[in-house]
Design a protein around this motif. Sequence first.
Motif, PDB file in Angstrom:
ATOM      1  N   UNK A 235       1.028  -1.231  -0.003  1.00 40.02           N
ATOM      2  CA  UNK A 235      -0.152  -0.047   0.032  1.00 40.02           C
ATOM      3  C   UNK A 235       0.694   1.276  -0.064  1.00 40.02           C
ATOM      4  N   UNK A 236       1.794   1.200   0.951  1.00 45.28           N
ATOM      5  CA  UNK A 236       2.620   2.494   1.058  1.00 45.28           C
ATOM      6  C   UNK A 236       3.727   2.717  -0.313  1.00 45.28           C
ATOM      7  N   UNK A 237       4.130   1.466  -0.805  1.00 47.41           N
ATOM      8  CA  UNK A 237       4.921   1.402  -2.009  1.00 47.41           C
ATOM      9  C   UNK A 237       3.978   2.179  -3.275  1.00 47.41           C
ATOM     10  N   UNK A 238       2.847   1.760  -3.464  1.00 44.42           N
ATOM     11  CA  UNK A 238       2.169   2.175  -4.636  1.00 44.42           C
ATOM     12  C   UNK A 238       1.507   3.468  -4.408  1.00 44.42           C
ATOM     13  N   UNK A 239       1.231   3.813  -3.131  1.00 48.96           N
ATOM     14  CA  UNK A 239       0.858   5.148  -2.948  1.00 48.96           C
ATOM     15  C   UNK A 239       2.033   6.283  -3.166  1.00 48.96           C
ATOM     16  N   UNK A 240       3.075   6.023  -2.791  1.00 47.84           N
ATOM     17  CA  UNK A 240       4.531   6.677  -3.296  1.00 47.84           C
ATOM     18  C   UNK A 240       4.616   6.810  -4.606  1.00 47.84           C
ATOM     19  N   UNK A 241       4.828   5.661  -5.418  1.00 47.56           N
ATOM     20  CA  UNK A 241       4.940   5.711  -6.704  1.00 47.56           C
ATOM     21  C   UNK A 241       3.894   6.746  -7.513  1.00 47.56           C
ATOM     22  N   UNK A 242       2.839   6.543  -7.035  1.00 46.15           N
ATOM     23  CA  UNK A 242       1.433   7.448  -7.583  1.00 46.15           C
ATOM     24  C   UNK A 242       1.701   9.050  -7.430  1.00 46.15           C
TER      25      UNK A 242
END
Length: 306
Positions: free
Chosen positions: A42-49
Amino acid sequence: MRVVKKNINIHTPPPYKILKVAAYCRISTLHEDQLCSLENQISYYENEIRKNKNWKFACVYADKASGRDITKRKEFQKMIFDSKNGKIDLILTKSLSRFGRNTLDTLKVLKELKELGVDVYFENEKIYLLQQKSELMLTIYAALYQNESEEKSYNIRWGIKRSFESIDTKYQNRICYGYCHDNDGKLIIEPAEASVVQKIFEIYITGASLRKIAFELNSRGIVSPRGFKTWSCETINKILSNEKYAGNVLLQKTVVKDFFSGKQMINRNQDKYLITGCNPVIITENKFNQVQTEKMRRKSDKSKKY
């Protein structure tokens, strides 16, 4: 040594086109390591976006559920609903297997998203849904993931079945009403509950119905096995049918209906395994058999009325 930073390989659109981007994550168990993995995803994708200036963060949808049944994944259903309402242009996900393990359902959803013009990027497979010729590759991957899941499910069931055949199987020490565990994890009698079990058997043999027994227990303020104030006829019937009270354990009384539903059903065709004398006796075998005979007699009498 050169360190290469991994980034999601997404073609960025022209500056004037801002995409509404979401991500989907899923784990199949509630084990601590998987829960940690879900938080990281969740943290990874939110940061990437958020760090992409051409993207607008929509949401990260995350489920803690099996991939076999799409309808039981609330976050997945919410993501599809939001896609239909124009809130998402692009969905990021780690793998096609995260979308589902049921080939038919997965392809149906992908077709629906494609018709809506919503793209999906599958990171492991490096495939975009809206790419040309992606349909064939996604179909192949979906079939492979379903087969992988079916094999895993079969291996688990096979392992459980083999453990049933072992005299040292851990399943014989499962707690039920009337028992508790000692410090070594072995079953021992819980006196107060065992007394209730004995009373249920005694009353039934005298001719009392399940409903009458329930009324008797409720009137005495005895709490049910699940902690309810009232007893159900079904609960009493299960106690009267449980061979564990006579010191025996019958394993594989239920089986999984099929891979897709995962539902348990009464085992009518496969082998069952009876382990005798494996735990302390609450009801003598003679009395237990008496009750089973009486149950069959009442069932037969009831069927004759119709």
